[in-house]
Motif scaffolding. Structure first.
Motif, PDB file in Angstrom:
ATOM      1  N   ARG A  46       0.846  -1.187   0.000  1.00 59.54           N
ATOM      2  CA  ARG A  46       0.000   0.000   0.000  1.00 59.54           C
ATOM      3  C   ARG A  46       0.883   1.239   0.000  1.00 59.54           C
ATOM      4  O   ARG A  46       2.029   1.194   0.441  1.00 59.54           O
ATOM      5  CB  ARG A  46      -0.911   0.013   1.220  1.00 59.54           C
ATOM      6  N   ALA A  47       0.334   2.353  -0.471  1.00 63.85           N
ATOM      7  CA  ALA A  47       1.141   3.573  -0.578  1.00 63.85           C
ATOM      8  C   ALA A  47       1.546   4.075   0.796  1.00 63.85           C
ATOM      9  O   ALA A  47       2.704   4.398   1.036  1.00 63.85           O
ATOM     10  CB  ALA A  47       0.373   4.652  -1.339  1.00 63.85           C
ATOM     11  N   GLY A  48       0.589   4.180   1.736  1.00 59.85           N
ATOM     12  CA  GLY A  48       0.915   4.590   3.103  1.00 59.85           C
ATOM     13  C   GLY A  48       0.923   6.092   3.272  1.00 59.85           C
ATOM     14  O   GLY A  48       1.153   6.847   2.337  1.00 59.85           O
ATOM     15  N   ASN A  49       0.650   6.536   4.484  1.00 59.50           N
ATOM     16  CA  ASN A  49       0.679   7.956   4.841  1.00 59.50           C
ATOM     17  C   ASN A  49       1.192   8.112   6.255  1.00 59.50           C
ATOM     18  O   ASN A  49       1.228   7.156   7.022  1.00 59.50           O
ATOM     19  CB  ASN A  49      -0.725   8.567   4.732  1.00 59.50           C
ATOM     20  N   GLU A  50       1.548   9.330   6.608  1.00 59.87           N
ATOM     21  CA  GLU A  50       2.020   9.593   7.967  1.00 59.87           C
ATOM     22  C   GLU A  50       0.878   9.422   8.955  1.00 59.87           C
ATOM     23  O   GLU A  50      -0.280   9.689   8.655  1.00 59.87           O
ATOM     24  CB  GLU A  50       2.586  11.018   8.058  1.00 59.87           C
TER      25      GLU A  50
END
Length: 904
Positions: free
Chosen positions: A558-562
């Motif tokens: 998955r791209a992911g985020n903070e």
């Protein structure tokens, strides 16, 4: 835990099915790796059993403390200036390799043109699906002093603590529950070999097709998502299929027939024949609904049920007592043994106690002195009372509940009646979260009308809440598909009420998503060439972006985020930290982090030498907690992908790689002349490869071993019947003892087990006789006739006991007789049917064991184009009801009418 092979004897080993292969033509092993050789492990099937046989439960896997892992200094052979050795984690021996998506998903030149043939490329712009990893943000400000309107961005319906769970979606259903769109009849009994009437799928209900849902003119645009022609069912029928339909038995009489007469088939609005609305404009013109259904107010406990503090009863006011009951109900669960959960609960409860203190003046300050056991025991007693209700009483309660909620379950969308999804507002309670969420145990407040914004048509009447209060706001936004929304107090996230999964708007969204992934076939080769070239780019930001794209494409990350400090420490590709990736010579990377829902992702994979070198550079002079990709964000990556294809995001790669891998695994691994069960095993093997690729894990169900033991007993039961029939043949003609098919005794049939088995059979027969006796007496009483005396039942029980006494004697002497004489040919035929049942049951057993740690439902719901399954079922004559549950059949009606030669 005993293995499957232990339960199966030498003469009845599990049958290995044809192994699936990857894009290179090599067999794929259990870990999804290509080893260039045939796979010796049999393919298997997990969730295709009818509901009458399904006994699965799911539980969350344990999540380790990743930060506690020790680290060591690796030794590198390369001495170049940019390859300075970095501190890294040690190699782990329990590696669970994941299959790379690149080889299995590479599209050749001919495949790219194939996408056009199927209409994958769109002439119109396709709106981008929201990334499931991006946080939801509200619009800033409000116009004209109105309440702030929630964002239009589409979010998941499922609540954080799993209130709306799709765990049942992966259980197939009986055939009679098939959707009215199915136009084919499929003969299943001859291949599967059902062991009882209960296991046979029922005859499909007759369906009257809606004739005028919406008239479609010849000159009207009928292209689907991405400009492709919508799937239409062909009315082709070969002579073999026609013969199969003619040979099907007529519908059974009795209860099933009565049900057919009373239930009217629902009309179906075939929006896919008109085309999906994918231009991002207005989604509807008129919308009318009755709002949401609020849970009932809290009812105080009886006066004698009190919690204790320091061993003394505490007189709590209703507001404080309600919060205490939330915890009491969870007293014997893992939540009540969790330190974080207890801490958060007690802190929030103390706030409530401050406003609503105990009426007897008790000061509650120490959680360890609280005793919620009396409350817990009261709730357990109430549960027992509910279970003890008669069938009629339970039915009455269900009907009353359904009647109270009836008007909230549907809405009028453009004049059509459509089902609403999660119309029930979540009741207050304790937040459970997923994995190691820092806020688990916090108090979820009761949602009131003043918290909720309603979205409805301009001329539609405003719904009246089923509890006192007024709506926060009423808006008329035709560009969004939600009916109501509010903000939950735990994480500040928006909660939405959408239409049901099978609605036209949801279906259009799904079709657009899969068509977008399908369109990626035309661009993926160019994208891969570009990011491979940029792996050596001198601009560090471009090099990091190329490396991240390599991971997203080949490992389906998955791209992911903070994440904020008050959220679970889960990461994706762009938010990986240096501590999450370890280098191992010569070219292996070890990934170890918590992914979505706090599911551990552990993978040791070989990578290109340049990627290995890049990771060493990115980690240089950084601490473990520093970002690995410090010059790449999810938004910048998605913006870059828009240059290749409109609407393309990192999320589309995950859907594309899952679907194309699944299609190729099915094409290469499905046996052409196998039984239905062997084909189902091939299907589930392909599904497992995708689940492993996408890291859809689960812990072994608590009831797994119990379920396996039941399957073993089922196989032994078939062998027991086969043994009896063999001895019947021997008594008819001793020459049968010399025949190879009948000479050897059945394995796993010890005298002790057969004795216990006969005891269980006798108990079932006696129970059946008692139920029949009671039912007959009820009928006689209704007719005004004197009921039968108890002596009739006692006489029947004596007959049953005599029958089983004779059965045991026959078993011990070997002189077995049937209740009615049958020719030897019929007995041989019955033995062959039992052989098929044993074979099928063993395949199911092996399949269940192989899939015990893999969750197949998630990919089936979200990542696999349902048209792949529908076309595969038509080509291989497999009933789709054995794969898709009723929920999935209702969710994907547009996929059911696809041509059998359709390919992703």
């Amino acid at each position: 835990m005993s293995s499957v092979s232990d339960a199966l004897s030498d003469d009845d080993r599990p049958l290995a099915a044809t192994p699936a292969k990857n894009g290179n033509g090599h067999a794929v092993n259990g870990n999804g790796r290509s080893n260039g050789a045939k796979d010796s492990s049999p393919m298997s099937e997990d969730d295709d059993l009818p509901l009458s046989q399904a006994t699965r439960t799911k539980s969350e896997p344990a999540t380790p403390n990743i930060r506690s892992l020790k680290r060591k200094q690796p030794v590198f052979s390369d001495s170049s200036d940019d390859d300075v050795p970095l501190a890294s984690s040690p190699t782990k021996s329990a590696a669970v390799p994941m299959p790379g998506a690149h080889d299995a998903t590479t599209v050749k030149a001919s495949a790219a043109t194939n996408g056009k043939a199927h209409g994958a490329k769109s002439k119109k712009e396709i709106p981008s699906d929201s990334d499931d990893d991006e946080p939801l943000t509200a619009k800033k400000g409000a116009a004209n002093g109105k309440a702030r309107q929630p964002p239009k961005k589409k979010v998941k319906q499922e609540s954080e603590d799993g209130a709306y769970d799709d765990s049942e979606d992966d259980r197939p259903i009986q055939k009679e529950k098939a959707p009215p769109r199915a136009k084919r009849k499929t003969k299943v009994e001859s291949d599967v070999g059902y062991s009882s009437e209960e296991e046979k799928p029922a005859k499909k209900k007759p369906v009257t097709k809606k004739t005028a849902a919406k008239k479609i003119k010849d000159d009207e645009g009928d292209e689907g998502a991405s400009g492709s022609e919508p799937p239409k069912a062909k009315k082709r029928m070969t002579k073999a299929k026609a013969k199969k339909e003619d040979s099907e038995p007529p519908a059974k009489k009795g209860r099933g027939k009565k049900k057919e007469e009373t239930e009217e088939p629902e009309d179906v609005y075939k929006w896919w024949e008109i085309g999906a609305n994918n231009d991002g404009s207005e989604k509807w013109q008129t919308l009318e609904h009755n709002g949401v259904f609020f849970p009932p107010p809290y009812e105080p406990l009886p006066s004698h049920v009190k919690m204790k503090y320091n061993g003394q009863d505490v007189d709590l006011p209703p507001e404080s007592e309600e919060v205490a009951t939330f915890y009491a109900k969870l007293l014997e669960t893992d939540h009540a043994r969790d330190e974080t959960f207890n801490k958060n609960f007690f802190e929030d409860w103390l706030k409530v106690l401050k406003k609503h203190p105990p009426r007897d003046g008790t000061k509650i300050t120490d959680f360890s002195r609280c005793d919620f056991r009396p409350m817990y025991e009261y709730f357990e007693a109430e549960k027992a009372k509910q279970k003890a209700l008669t069938a009629a009483e339970k039915k009455e309660l269900r009907e009353a509940k359904a009647k109270a909620e009836e008007k909230y379950a549907t809405c009028l969308l453009d004049g059509r009646k459509e089902k609403v999804g999660n119309f029930r507002v979540e009741p207050p309670g304790l937040f459970r979260g997923r994995g190691e969420h820092p806020k688990k145990g916090c108090l979820k407040f009761r949602v009131r009308p003043e918290d909720i914004t309603i979205n409805i048509g301009e001329n539609a009447p405003v719904p009246v809440p089923n509890m006192p209060g007024n709506w926060k706001a009423v808006i008329h936004d035709k560009t969004v598909t939600w009916l109501a929304c509010w903000t939950e107090n735990i994480n500040g996230n928006y909660k939405y009420v959408f239409l049901a999964a099978g609605s036209s708007l949801k279906g259009q969204s799904d079709m657009i998503k899969f068509e977008k992934a399908r369109e990626l076939k035309n661009h993926v080769d160019r994208i891969r060439r570009d990011y491979t070239e940029h792996l050596r780019n001198k601009v560090m930001a471009d090099r990091q972006r190329a490396t991240a794209m390599y991971f997203i494409d080949r490992l389906a990350l998955r791209a992911g985020n903070e994440k904020g400090e008050d959220e679970a420490d889960t990461v994706g590709c762009c938010s990986l930290r240096c501590e999450h990736v370890t280098l191992e010579q010569p070219n292996f990377l070890i990934f170890d982090f918590l992914g979505k829902d706090s599911i551990r992702y552990y993978n040791r994979v070989p990578v290109d030498q340049q990627v290995f070198k890049n990771i060493r550079i990115f980690k240089q002079d950084k601490e473990d907690h520093d970002d690995l990709f410090d010059r790449v964000t999810t938004s910048s990556l998605n913006k870059h992908l828009q240059n290749y294809m409109k609407g393309l995001t990192a999320k589309v790669f995950r859907t594309y790689n899952a679907s194309i891998t699944f299609q190729q695994q099915l094409d290469q691994g499905t046996p052409e002349k196998g039984t239905v069960q062997e084909k189902l095993n091939a299907y589930n093997h392909a599904n497992r490869m995708v689940a492993i690729l996408c890291n859809h894990q689960r812990s072994v169900p608590k009831t797994h071993e119990q379920s396996m033991e039941k399957m073993r007993d089922k196989i032994r039961g078939f062998k027991y019947e086969r043994r009896k029939l063999r001895h019947v043949l021997f008594n008819m003609d001793p020459k049968y003892k010399k025949k190879k098919d009948y000479a050897e005794d059945e394995s796993d049939l010890e005298d002790e087990w057969m004795y216990e088995h006969e005891g269980r059979l006798k108990a079932k027969e006696i129970e059946k006789a008692e139920k029949k006796f009671a039912k007959d007496n009820e009928k006689l009483q209704e007719e005004g006739v004197k009921p039968q005396p108890e002596s009739v039942l006692k006489e029947r029980i004596k007959e049953i006991e005599a029958e089983f006494k004779q059965l045991r004697k026959e078993r011990e002497t070997g002189k077995v007789k049937l209740k009615r004489d049958r020719p030897a040919e019929k007995v041989e035929e019955a033995i062959q049917k039992l052989d098929e049942k044993i074979k099928t049951s063993k395949l199911q057993m092996v399949d269940r064991e192989a899939g015990k740690e893999v969750a197949l439902g998630t990919s089936k719901i979200n990542y696999l184009d349902p048209r792949i399954t529908a076309a595969w079922c038509k080509v291989h004559d497999v009933p789709i009801e054995k794969i898709f549950s009723k929920t999935l059949l209702n969710k994907f009606p547009w996929a059911m009418e696809v041509d059998e030669d359709w390919k992703f």
